[in-house]
Enzyme design. Structure first.
Site, PDB file in Angstrom:
ATOM      1  N   VAL A  30       0.774  -1.265   0.005  1.00  0.00           N
ATOM      2  CA  VAL A  30      -0.166  -0.080  -0.168  1.00  0.00           C
ATOM      3  C   VAL A  30       0.850   1.395  -0.235  1.00  0.00           C
ATOM      4  CG1 VAL A  30      -1.748   1.335   1.301  1.00  0.00           C
ATOM      5  CG2 VAL A  30      -1.763  -1.221   1.177  1.00  0.00           C
ATOM      6  N   ASP A  69       7.112   5.369   1.531  1.00  0.00           N
ATOM      7  CA  ASP A  69       8.169   4.690   1.454  1.00  0.00           C
ATOM      8  C   ASP A  69       8.555   3.814   2.844  1.00  0.00           C
ATOM      9  OD1 ASP A  69       9.015   5.333  -1.106  1.00  0.00           O
ATOM     10  OD2 ASP A  69       9.653   7.258  -0.443  1.00  0.00           O
ATOM     11  N   ARG A  70       7.487   3.357   3.383  1.00  0.00           N
ATOM     12  CA  ARG A  70       7.555   2.795   4.833  1.00  0.00           C
ATOM     13  C   ARG A  70       8.142   3.725   5.960  1.00  0.00           C
ATOM     14  NH1 ARG A  70       3.739   0.576   2.321  1.00  0.00           N
ATOM     15  NH2 ARG A  70       3.686  -1.571   2.218  1.00  0.00           N
ATOM     16  N   LEU A  71       8.467   4.918   5.645  1.00  0.00           N
ATOM     17  CA  LEU A  71       9.192   5.673   6.489  1.00  0.00           C
ATOM     18  C   LEU A  71       8.066   6.318   7.752  1.00  0.00           C
ATOM     19  CD1 LEU A  71      12.118   6.260   7.239  1.00  0.00           C
ATOM     20  CD2 LEU A  71      11.622   8.615   6.180  1.00  0.00           C
ATOM     21  N   HIS A  72       7.240   5.228   8.083  1.00  0.00           N
ATOM     22  CA  HIS A  72       6.068   5.575   9.275  1.00  0.00           C
ATOM     23  C   HIS A  72       6.469   6.486  10.326  1.00  0.00           C
ATOM     24  CE1 HIS A  72       4.159   2.754   6.225  1.00  0.00           C
ATOM     25  NE2 HIS A  72       4.901   1.697   6.841  1.00  0.00           N
TER      26      HIS A  72
END
Length: 231
Positions: free
Chosen positions: A12, A209-212
Site C-alpha cells: 500500500v 516509502d514505509r518511513l512511518h
C-alpha cells in the site's frame, strides 16, 4: 500457498504522492501531539472521531491479544465499549478463551487498525474487571437479541452443530417470554466487562516509502513520558 497470489508484491502506498497523506494530515505525527493527563487520551478521542466521521466499518473494533496459562498468545477482534482516562473497556464471557487467559495472565494488548486512514493505535496494559454496575449499565443498553444470545452461549466451548446452537437459543428465548417480551434478561453470572489499564499507548501514522511515524506514551510510575519511535 497459492502460486498465483504474489504476497511479497502487495504494498500500500501510504502517503501517496501527496506529502500530506491520504488521511489529510498536514504534518507528520509528532510526540508533541500527545498532551494532557493522560497524554494519549485527547489524540485517541480525535482519531476515533475521525474514523467514525469517515464511515469506517465498526470503528470501535480492536484486535485484543492475550497469553494463556501455557504462555501461548492468541488474538481476536472485539468491540471497544468504553474509553476513559482509566483505560479501554470491552465485554465478554469470563470463562471464554480470552477470559481464562486473562485470569492466568492479567495483561493484554489492543490494536485499533484504521488502515484505510493510514492510522493505528496500540494499547498495552494490565486488565481488571469493571465494576458490576458498569457491566449492568452496558447490559441494559444491549438489544434484547444480544442479551439472549449471550445468555445462550457457553462461550468458546464446542457445540455439535448450528442447529444445536439455534435450538439452545430458542429455548432461552422461550424461557424469557420470547424476543418481544418485556421480561428482564439478567446479566449472566459468567459475563461482564474488562478494562485494559494502559501502560503503553502507541500511535502509528503511515507514510510514504514505509518511513512511518510512531509516537508513544509510556507510564512511568505516577507520570508518563512520550517519545518518538523509529518505524
Amino acid at each position: 500457498m497459492n502460486d498465483e497470489v504474489d504476497l511479497p508484491s502487495m504494498r500500500v502506498g501510504y502517503g501517496a504522492a501527496d506529502p500530506t497523506g491520504k488521511d489529510g494530515v498536514a504534518a507528520n505525527l509528532d510526540p508533541s501531539w500527545l498532551v494532557g493527563d493522560p497524554p494519549w487520551r485527547s489524540l485517541f478521542d480525535a482519531w476515533l472521531a475521525d474514523a467514525i466521521a469517515a464511515g469506517v466499518v465498526e470503528p470501535n473494533a480492536m484486535i485484543v491479544g492475550t497469553v494463556d496459562a501455557d504462555g501461548r498468545p492468541a488474538t481476536r477482534t472485539v468491540l471497544c465499549k468504553g474509553v476513559s482516562d482509566a483505560g479501554i473497556v470491552f465485554f465478554t464471557g469470563y470463562d471464554s478463551d480470552k477470559g481464562r487467559a486473562i485470569a492466568a495472565h492479567p495483561y493484554a494488548s489492543a490494536t485499533f487498525p484504521w488502515i484505510a486512514m493510514e492510522r493505528q493505535i496500540h494499547v498495552r496494559g494490565r486488565v481488571v474487571k469493571v465494576d458490576p454496575a458498569e457491566t449492568q449499565a452496558y447490559w441494559n443498553s444491549r438489544p434484547r437479541g444480544s442479551q439472549l444470545s449471550a445468555t445462550t452461549s457457553d462461550q468458546s466451548r464446542p457445540i455439535a452443530s448450528r442447529d444445536a446452537l439455534e435450538a439452545a437459543a430458542a429455548a432461552v428465548s422461550d424461557e424469557f417470554g420470547g424476543p418481544l417480551s418485556s421480561t428482564t434478561v439478567p446479566v449472566p453470572e459468567q459475563w461482564g466487562g474488562y478494562r485494559i489499564e494502559p501502560d503503553v499507548v502507541e500511535f502509528w501514522q503511515g507514510r510514504a516509502d514505509r518511513l512511518h511515524n510512531r509516537a508513544r506514551a509510556i507510564r512511568d510510575g505516577d507520570s508518563w513520558r512520550v517519545e518518538r519511535l523509529q518505524p
